[in-house]
Each structure stands twice: as C-alpha cells, then as structure tokens.
Enzyme design. Structure first.
Site, PDB file in Angstrom:
ATOM      1  N   ASP A  95      -5.823  10.006  20.078  1.00 39.45           N
ATOM      2  CA  ASP A  95      -5.407  10.906  18.978  1.00 39.45           C
ATOM      3  C   ASP A  95      -4.070  10.078  18.515  1.00 39.45           C
ATOM      4  O   ASP A  95      -3.243   9.961  19.526  1.00 39.45           O
ATOM      5  CB  ASP A  95      -5.248  12.349  19.637  1.00 39.45           C
ATOM      6  CG  ASP A  95      -4.484  13.457  18.734  1.00 39.45           C
ATOM      7  OD1 ASP A  95      -4.350  12.892  17.314  1.00 39.45           O
ATOM      8  OD2 ASP A  95      -4.590  14.368  19.164  1.00 39.45           O
ATOM      9  N   ASP A 140      -7.090  10.434  11.987  1.00 39.54           N
ATOM     10  CA  ASP A 140      -6.162  10.089  13.268  1.00 39.54           C
ATOM     11  C   ASP A 140      -6.840  10.606  14.578  1.00 39.54           C
ATOM     12  O   ASP A 140      -6.196  10.366  15.692  1.00 39.54           O
ATOM     13  CB  ASP A 140      -4.808  10.600  13.116  1.00 39.54           C
ATOM     14  CG  ASP A 140      -4.776  11.993  13.231  1.00 39.54           C
ATOM     15  OD1 ASP A 140      -5.734  12.583  12.898  1.00 39.54           O
ATOM     16  OD2 ASP A 140      -3.547  12.605  13.502  1.00 39.54           O
ATOM     17  N   GLU A 141      -8.197  10.606  14.710  1.00 33.31           N
ATOM     18  CA  GLU A 141      -8.586  11.384  15.989  1.00 33.31           C
ATOM     19  C   GLU A 141     -10.097  11.008  16.005  1.00 33.31           C
ATOM     20  O   GLU A 141     -10.951  11.064  15.135  1.00 33.31           O
ATOM     21  CB  GLU A 141      -8.406  12.833  15.817  1.00 33.31           C
ATOM     22  CG  GLU A 141      -8.909  13.566  17.056  1.00 33.31           C
ATOM     23  CD  GLU A 141      -8.554  14.867  17.006  1.00 33.31           C
ATOM     24  OE1 GLU A 141      -8.787  15.774  17.970  1.00 33.31           O
ATOM     25  OE2 GLU A 141      -8.051  15.392  15.955  1.00 33.31           O
TER      26      GLU A 141
END
Length: 485
Positions: free
Chosen positions: A11, A105-106
């Site tokens: 993350d 983003d993860e």
C-alpha cells in the site's frame, strides 16, 4: 491459510499527496490535500501532515478547509499517478506472475508463486528489497504487509504505515486479532459495526467467542459464516492475477448545477473525448457507449448505445454520447455527467469510419433543426445560454496543482487562479523551491504541460529480482517483528 507468510500486500503511503510533494519541492513537509476543490468536492488523499490536522479521505473538501485552512489544495493529476503506478506494478510483476492490483496504489502479490519466498526469512527479505526498489525507482515510499492470507497481509500493511514493513507469523493470527476492533475485518462497515456493538461485540475476540450460529442470527447466513471465519483468522482466498478492464469511463461533478442544454451537451462531448484518450492509452477499443447523468435531486440515469463494432474514434463516441443525451430530461439541473465505453476489444473495425460519417450527418441535421428559432403566438423566442464566470473559466483552464510551461520561466505548476489571473510557482522535481509569478489567464506564453518524472535518474531495476543493487541504507534487518527505516 499458508504455513509461511508468502502473501504480500503493498500500500503506497498517501499516494496522490506524496507524489505531489515529491513533484513540488515547496510542498515537502507541508499539509497537502488532493481532491475536488469546489463546493461539492471530496478529499481523495491527504498527506500525513494534513492527517494530523484531522483531514482524511472521503471528507468533504469544505470541511477539510476548515480543519486545515493553510494546506495546499490540489486537483488530482491522474496521468502522473498512473505513470508511477505502472512503475510499481512492473516491479511487482517481476516478483511473481500472480499480482492482484486493487487500485493504482495497492496490490497483493503471491511470493510463493514467483519462487522468491518460501519461509519467514525469505519473505521478509523480499519485502524489504521491494520497499527499497520502489523508493529508488519512484522516489516514493510504500508499506508492506506479509502474512499467510490476504486478509492478514492487508492488516499487516496497515500496521506498518507509514513507510514500514510488518510480518504476521503464521500461528499467531488469533492472538493478534483478538483485541482489534470488529471494524478491522473486511466487510464490516459502520452499519454492521454499529449492529454488532449493540449486540455487545466490539472486538474480534467477541466475535470468535459468540460463535458462528450467533453471528448468522445477527447478520445473516452468508455474512455471519464469513465473519466467524475471519474472526478465527481463516482466509483461503487466492491471489488472482490482474483481469482485463471491462470498461473505461470518466465523469465530472459540477460545483453548480448545469441548466443550459448547450452547456450540458458541450460537457458531454468534452468527457467523451477524455474517455477516448484514456481508451487509446490502454490500446483498447469499445463497442458500447454509456452516458451517466446525475440530476439536481441526486437521481441517476444511465443510457447506452451499442455500435456496429468496437471503436476508438473520438467522433463516434462523442456523437453517440450526444445522441444519448437527447433522451435524458435535464430539467431542474445536472450535478454530474459521465461518459464510458464498455465491451472492450483490442481492435477496431474499419466500417466505423462510415458510421462516423453517418453520425456527423445526423448531428448536422440536428444542429440545423436546433438553429431554427422557436415560434409561438408572441413571435420568435431565443434562449440566452448560461455563461461561465471568469473565475470558473480560469479554474477549468488552470486547475490548481497542474503543470504549465512558460516560454521564459520554464516548467511550473498552478498555485491558484481567479479574477482573470493565474499564479504559478516555477520549480521542478528534485530542484530547489521555486519563485512565484502571476500572469493573465490568457497569457500567450503560458500553456498546459505534461507532468515531469519524479526522479531524474532512477536506479535501473531491469534485472530485478535476480540481481539487486546493494541497499543505500544498509542490509535488510534480520527476521523478527516489525521493521521500519
């Protein structure tokens, strides 16, 4: 559940805000809020400095401004975020063929499937090397969680924030989860959490003690069964490799409801062009055009038109969206518009050029009809279209935080605009804090620009993970608990 912590969850830390701080030297260490800036805007991401002031994602921007009046408020630059995300996902793809992105983003990664980890020591070493690689390639930090299941890996990455690594040793799951809030578990939102609280269950330990039958009685069979398994730390979900996108879409929420049909149509056509740009950037085409309209009373309408074949022609998509709009009643005002394309394919059909020509002919006829003044017993009636104010035009042309280039001063970014002026700070990633200059919004020497890379000279990780450069900050820590830089 796996006997080794070989499922990794990455993350990126305050991704949008961190990217903006890295791109803008004057914002490093300062409160930054990225999201919609109008009266109806919502926070997408807040930097950790802004979070200390109480700002968080999904909060109305107006509320954020009251909590952090001196923060920098910026409009998202998705082209930059996608470019950085692609760099990160490429690194993850080099670790394993099983990478499951959840957002820009993860992502989850199955380290065992990639042959890069099979026990606690190798998993930790790989996680540390990944964090180091991300920083050296993008300049940003990411938090890593390692565990024997997806649920626990995600919980671990949350514990590791910001910029750390946490590993949950298999066999310790129940002890770790027991004191945590029920809201920690996936699928337990505010409503379910409140329902469980009224039943006297506030921790994961309470759920495990209540038993499966009681949870089924409280929240239903499907949810109760899954909730009980999660309370015991059981999660057998596999990491699923990235699936092809099923659709591409863009949408805008307007600060003030749109009433003028001419303006509404212009916005639909603008969104259609943006949608096609995103479609082409993914090297795809689509067969069905979808229009989304949210009206003043929050009612949402969708209309779709299926073409004769897939296309990435902006004229075809734009005119299909305009035709769909004709079937929608916008009386009372429009607060949101969206245009999307579904039924994606990797090719286009040549006969759609003829379809585009047909569509243009139909559009020309419609415009010809529209140009004829309405006549009633009192004579011709002409409607005066609504006009954007100078401030609205400036905000649309020069969004706060977006890149510009000046013929004399070079590259910069918009600090703000209004009253016929735009203020620009001229600085580049990795450089010193720049100077601020104000221009007229129609200055011919000032033009929009593309984002610059966050790092001028990133480390080459083309051989990752077989051959990694040595850490700039020393060797990876030995196996144990949580580690941070």
């Amino acid at each position: 559940m796996r006997p080794a912590p070989t499922i990794l969850h990455l993350d990126m830390d305050a991704f949008y805000a961190s990217a903006e701080q890295a791109a803008k030297p004057s914002l490093r260490g300062k409160a930054v809020v990225v999201g919609g800036l109008g009266p109806r805007g919502v926070v997408a991401t807040a930097s950790y400095e802004a979070r200390l002031l109480g700002v968080h994602s999904a909060m109305p921007t107006a509320q954020a401004r009251r909590l952090a009046p001196n923060a920098a408020y910026l409009v998202p630059r998705f082209s930059l975020y996608r470019a950085v995300s692609e760099q990160v996902m490429e690194l993850l793809g080099r670790l394993s063929p099983l990478v499951e992105p959840l957002s820009l983003d993860e992502a989850f990664v199955d380290l065992e499937a990639g042959g890069v980890a099979d026990d606690t020591v190798s998993a930790r070493r790989t996680g540390e090397r990944l964090r180091r690689a991300i920083r050296e390639v993008t300049g940003l930090s990411g938090s890593v969680g390692l565990a024997g299941s997806k649920m626990l890996a995600k919980i671990a990455s949350e514990q590791a924030k910001p910029d750390g690594l946490a590993l949950i040793v298999p066999g310790t799951e129940r002890e770790l989860l027991a004191p945590m809030s029920v809201r920690t578990l996936p699928g337990v939102g505010p409503a379910t959490g409140d329902h469980l609280r009224r039943a006297g269950m506030t921790t994961v330990h309470d759920l495990a003690e209540a038993g499966e039958a009681e949870l089924v009685r409280l929240v239903g069979k499907a949810h109760g069964h899954g909730l009980y398994r999660m309370a015991l730390g059981l999660d057998d979900r596999p990491v699923v490799a990235e699936r092809d996108a099923k659709s591409v879409s863009v949408e805008d929420t307007f600060d003030v409801d749109l009433h003028d049909r001419v303006r509404v149509r212009a916005e639909v056509e603008r969104l259609a062009v943006r949608c096609v740009e995103r479609l082409r950037s993914a090297d795809r085409s689509g067969r069905t055009v979808v229009l989304k309209v949210r009206r003043y009373d929050f009612s949402t309408l969708t209309r779709s038109e299926t073409l004769r074949g897939p296309t990435d022609d902006p004229t075809v998509v734009r005119e299909a969206a305009a035709r769909l709009l004709e079937a929608v009643d916008t009386t009372g005002g429009v607060r949101l518009l969206g245009v999307g394309v579904t039924g994606l394919a990797d090719y286009t059909q040549e006969d759609l050029f003829a379809q585009a020509a047909d569509a243009r002919e139909l559009a020309a006829r419609a415009e010809e009809e529209a140009d004829r003044p309405a006549v009633d017993e009192a004579g011709p009636v002409e409607e005066e279209p609504e006009r954007e104010s100078a401030e609205q035009l400036a905000a649309r042309r020069w969004p706060a935080g977006h890149d510009v280039r000046h013929a004399v001063h070079g590259h910069g970014w918009v600090q703000g605009s209004g009253v016929g002026r735009v203020t620009v700070r001229f600085e580049e990633p990795g450089g010193p804090v720049g100077r601020v200059v104000t221009f007229r919004i129609d200055d011919p020497e000032l033009s929009p620009a593309d984002p610059m890379p966050l790092l001028r000279d990133p480390v080459d990780y083309s051989s990752w993970p077989a051959s990694l450069p040595k850490s700039r900050s020393g060797p990876a820590p030995a196996a144990g608990g949580e580690s941070r830089p």
